[in-house]
Design an enzyme around this catalytic site. Sequence first.
Site, short mmCIF file in Angstrom:
data_model
loop_
_atom_site.label_atom_id
_atom_site.label_comp_id
_atom_site.label_asym_id
_atom_site.label_seq_id
_atom_site.Cartn_x
_atom_site.Cartn_y
_atom_site.Cartn_z
N GLN A 100 0.83 -1.21 0.00
CA GLN A 100 0.00 0.00 0.00
C GLN A 100 0.87 1.26 0.00
O GLN A 100 1.74 1.42 0.86
CB GLN A 100 -0.91 0.06 1.23
CG GLN A 100 -1.83 1.28 1.16
CD GLN A 100 -2.61 1.56 2.42
OE1 GLN A 100 -2.04 1.80 3.48
NE2 GLN A 100 -3.93 1.52 2.30
N TYR A 182 -5.36 11.12 3.76
CA TYR A 182 -4.00 11.33 3.24
C TYR A 182 -4.05 12.02 1.87
O TYR A 182 -5.12 12.39 1.40
CB TYR A 182 -3.22 10.02 3.23
CG TYR A 182 -3.13 9.45 4.64
CD1 TYR A 182 -2.45 10.17 5.63
CD2 TYR A 182 -3.78 8.29 5.00
CE1 TYR A 182 -2.41 9.71 6.94
CE2 TYR A 182 -3.75 7.82 6.31
CZ TYR A 182 -3.06 8.54 7.27
OH TYR A 182 -3.03 8.11 8.57
N GLY A 313 -8.95 -6.20 9.53
CA GLY A 313 -7.79 -5.53 10.08
C GLY A 313 -7.42 -6.03 11.47
O GLY A 313 -6.65 -6.98 11.64
C1 LIG Z 1 -3.20 -0.47 13.97
C2 LIG Z 1 -3.90 -0.03 12.72
C3 LIG Z 1 -3.18 0.58 11.70
C4 LIG Z 1 -3.80 0.95 10.50
N1 LIG Z 1 -3.05 1.47 9.49
C5 LIG Z 1 -3.61 1.65 8.26
C6 LIG Z 1 -2.80 1.97 7.14
O1 LIG Z 1 -1.57 2.09 7.22
N2 LIG Z 1 -3.43 2.11 5.95
C7 LIG Z 1 -4.80 1.96 5.82
O2 LIG Z 1 -5.32 2.07 4.72
N3 LIG Z 1 -5.58 1.68 6.87
C8 LIG Z 1 -5.01 1.48 8.07
N4 LIG Z 1 -5.80 1.07 9.12
C9 LIG Z 1 -7.23 0.81 8.89
C10 LIG Z 1 -7.45 -0.66 8.49
O3 LIG Z 1 -6.87 -0.93 7.23
C11 LIG Z 1 -8.95 -1.01 8.41
O4 LIG Z 1 -9.54 -0.27 7.37
C12 LIG Z 1 -9.68 -0.72 9.71
O5 LIG Z 1 -8.94 -1.21 10.83
C13 LIG Z 1 -11.09 -1.36 9.73
O6 LIG Z 1 -11.03 -2.74 9.65
P1 LIG Z 1 -11.23 -3.68 10.98
O7 LIG Z 1 -12.52 -3.21 11.62
O8 LIG Z 1 -11.34 -5.07 10.42
O9 LIG Z 1 -10.04 -3.46 11.84
C14 LIG Z 1 -5.20 0.73 10.34
C15 LIG Z 1 -5.92 0.14 11.38
C16 LIG Z 1 -5.30 -0.26 12.54
C17 LIG Z 1 -6.10 -0.95 13.62
#
Ligand SMILES: Cc1cc2nc3c(=O)[nH]c(=O)nc-3n(C[C@H](O)[C@H](O)[C@H](O)COP(=O)(O)O)c2cc1C
Length: 367
Positions: A100, A182, A313
């Site tokens: 990414q 971003y 995530g």
């Molecule tokens: C620790 C952490 C770091 C994340 N870093 C990014 C990232 O670098 N890029 C991104 O697109 N989303 C990032 N996200 C968002 C996740 O990609 C995802 O969209 C979000 O956690 C929702 O999914 P979930 O409910 O299954 O966790 C991050 C989420 C978490 C928890």
Amino acid sequence: MPTADLLTPGRIGGLDTPNRLMMAPMTRSRALAGGVPSELAIEYYAQRASAGLIITEGVAPTAVGLGYARTPAVETGEQIAAWKKITDAVKAKGGRMFMQFMHVGRIGHSANRYTSEPLVAPSAVRANAQIWTDAHGLQDMDTPRALETGEIPGVIEGFAQATRNALEAGFDGVELHAASGYLPMQFLSTGTNTRTDGYGGSAQHRIRFVVETLEAMIAAAGGAAKVGMKISPAIPFNDIQDDDPIETYTTLVKAVAPMGLGYLHVLRTPPIPNIFEVLRPLYPGTFAVGGGFELESGNRAVASGLADFVVIGKPFTSNPDLAERFAGGLELTPFDATTFYSPGAKGYTDFLPAAVRAGESDVAVGL
Ligand SMILES: Cc1cc2nc3c(=O)[nH]c(=O)nc-3n(C[C@H](O)[C@H](O)[C@H](O)COP(=O)(O)O)c2cc1C
């Protein structure tokens, strides 16, 4: 034919996958100085190789695009070589992996950067938020410099070169992070894009940076299947604001639909609870949904035709073998938010697969 679900083999980004589970991009803040991923990341990603497709943490395409502490880039030879070790380890375990690209735009602080260049953004609008720095703790975000029209092709070329670098490092493809406030989302959103040139104003103009960046990444990758994109309409994060997200994102998705991308990943957030239903009919290609999914809701999303892939995530941070746990109906280990961004192995590589844990004593299981 039986109905497909999360654990049915799929196809994404030109790759056959054993399931329809995508590991969400997640910043874990364990990189070394100078934007080089650490050795620990080799084990972290290899542990998660049974995901249908791993998306890396956000990676800066260029030094100017890096804003957070201990985050990686993919610009220098040293950075590319470190990423190659990671893709080698994931491939050795039979996995598939996209990188990414996260260009932070206005989100960042000079103390986190290894370039003295200032942050750049569509307009010189500071994010009204704070950011962690290892040197000084929480700090107000820096004010970005507005990009000149004539500089924009150079920024886009940065994404094209990063695409070539990622493929050289062994990635199967690349994802444009056009979500979470971003740089690409700063162009899309009226609150951060007050430009009066061809990149600002109407929705058609505000989507232009994203469309041109995808075109450049596709040309560099030698095919659209190797390029994906993530969007998060109306996400309340990083002080991003748009007057009419439905207009912005329907315009964007209609423009992107004919490109034949590897996938479109939509993150659903509370302001628009029916965003999948709004965008899915506009997008005939591979559609991935994310935001709070687990096994049952993921199965329903695939079985109903709402999604081709489901992005997960937080549960992946503490369940490296998430696909096997889903398949075996095994209990999930709760995630630990206190170690999401902390340095070191704790909370990163010490959550073990259920099969390993079952063979260990109770003492070792408390990881
Ligand atoms: C620790 C952490 C770091 C994340 N870093 C990014 C990232 O670098 N890029 C991104 O697109 N989303 C990032 N996200 C968002 C996740 O990609 C995802 O969209 C979000 O956690 C929702 O999914 P979930 O409910 O299954 O966790 C991050 C989420 C978490 C928890």
